[in-house]
Design a protein around this motif. Structure first.
Motif, short mmCIF file in Angstrom:
data_model
loop_
_atom_site.label_atom_id
_atom_site.label_comp_id
_atom_site.label_asym_id
_atom_site.label_seq_id
_atom_site.Cartn_x
_atom_site.Cartn_y
_atom_site.Cartn_z
N TYR A 35 0.85 -1.18 0.00
CA TYR A 35 0.00 0.00 0.00
C TYR A 35 0.89 1.24 0.00
N PHE A 45 -4.19 1.05 -2.32
CA PHE A 45 -3.73 -0.31 -2.62
C PHE A 45 -2.88 -0.30 -3.88
N TYR A 48 -0.99 -7.07 -4.72
CA TYR A 48 -0.91 -8.15 -3.75
C TYR A 48 -0.28 -9.37 -4.40
N ASP B 30 -18.20 -9.17 2.58
CA ASP B 30 -18.09 -10.30 3.51
C ASP B 30 -17.59 -9.90 4.88
N ARG B 31 -16.67 -8.98 4.91
CA ARG B 31 -15.96 -8.72 6.16
C ARG B 31 -15.76 -7.23 6.35
N TYR B 33 -13.24 -4.61 8.77
CA TYR B 33 -12.06 -4.56 9.63
C TYR B 33 -11.89 -3.16 10.20
N PRO B 93 -12.88 -8.85 1.37
CA PRO B 93 -12.16 -8.47 0.15
C PRO B 93 -13.04 -8.52 -1.09
N ASN B 96 -10.68 -9.18 -6.32
CA ASN B 96 -9.22 -9.13 -6.47
C ASN B 96 -8.51 -9.19 -5.13
N TYR B 97 -9.23 -9.66 -4.11
CA TYR B 97 -8.68 -9.83 -2.77
C TYR B 97 -8.25 -8.50 -2.15
N GLN B 98 -8.77 -7.41 -2.66
CA GLN B 98 -8.43 -6.10 -2.11
C GLN B 98 -9.39 -5.73 -0.99
N LEU B 99 -8.85 -5.06 0.01
CA LEU B 99 -9.68 -4.37 0.98
C LEU B 99 -9.87 -2.94 0.50
N TRP B 101 -10.58 0.80 1.71
CA TRP B 101 -10.35 1.50 2.97
C TRP B 101 -11.11 2.81 3.05
N GLY B 102 -11.60 3.12 4.25
CA GLY B 102 -12.11 4.45 4.52
C GLY B 102 -10.95 5.42 4.64
#
Lengths: 116, 111
Positions: A35, A45, A48, B30-31, B33, B93, B96-99, B101-102
């Motif tokens: 990041y 991002f 990955y 899904d999640r 954090y 995620p 593309n498995y990205q989180l 973010w705020g």
């Protein structure tokens, strides 16, 4: 190791030089993330890895940026011909696997990059 | 496109008060954090919320998730100076498995 390790912690370089940033993830973590965080901003991002593979490179800001990971462990982020807008903190994170979203990403302390 | 909005972005409060930080997101996920970042430091994981109605507490911090409202809250009870930090929520995620973010909420707690 016990945590995600990044080096160097600080890097000051002249515009136009190449820089290489290193990330050593938590032992056994197969997923690794890069990041960028500009001063007072959120996280951008970049890329990955799952193992040594980086399926999606579209987050890299320009073709001056590249990243690789070897042996499923250490990763390097390389910025060629640095520009002043590249100045930021570059954060690396790892997690057990990209497929296990129940686990948080664990972050290193970052590399603070300053381009003069 | 998944978007995450935090509010407020800046909060100054007195010790001993209660307050809530809000994290809204635009599509199902899904999640969720929550992370904490101290000035000049890296991000520390606080909570991972896995399902609708999930509530987790650690000390003076409590996080909850309402997936129907696409809203998570981070509640601070009887704030103390040591809780001064920037708090980020992240959702994902994605494929593309990205989180995602705020922007972060900078919290200053005055003695």
């Amino acid at each position: 190791g016990a945590g995600v390790s990044q080096s160097p912690s600080n890097k000051v370089t002249e515009k136009g030089k190449d820089v290489e940033l290193r990330c050593d993830p938590i032992s056994g973590h197969t997923a690794l993330y890069w990041y960028r965080q500009s001063l007072g901003q959120g996280l951008e991002f970049l890329i990955y890895f799952q193992g040594n593979s980086a399926p999606d490179k579209s987050g890299l800001p320009s073709d001056r940026f590249s990243a690789e990971r070897t042996g499923g462990s250490v990763s390097t982020l390389t910025i060629q011909r640095t520009q002043q807008e590249d100045s930021a903190v570059y954060l690396c994170a790892s997690s057990p696997s990209t497929g296990d979203s129940n686990q948080p990403q664990h972050f290193g302390d970052g590399t603070r990059l300053s381009i003069l | 496109e998944l978007k995450v909005e935090q509010n407020p972005l800046f909060l100054s409060m007195q010790e001993g008060k209660n307050y809530t930080i809000y994290c809204n997101y635009s599509t199902t996920s899904d999640r969720l954090y929550w992370y904490r970042q101290d000035p000049g430091k890296s991000l520390e994981s606080l909570f991972v919320l896995l399902s609708n109605g999930a509530v987790k507490q650690e000390g003076r911090l409590m996080a909850s998730l309402d997936t129907k409202a696409r809203l998570s809250t981070l509640h601070i009870t009887a704030a103390v100076h040591d809780l001064s930090a920037t708090y980020f929520c992240a959702v994902g995620p994605n494929s593309n498995y990205q989180l995602i973010w705020g922007a972060g909420t900078k919290l200053i707690i005055k003695p």
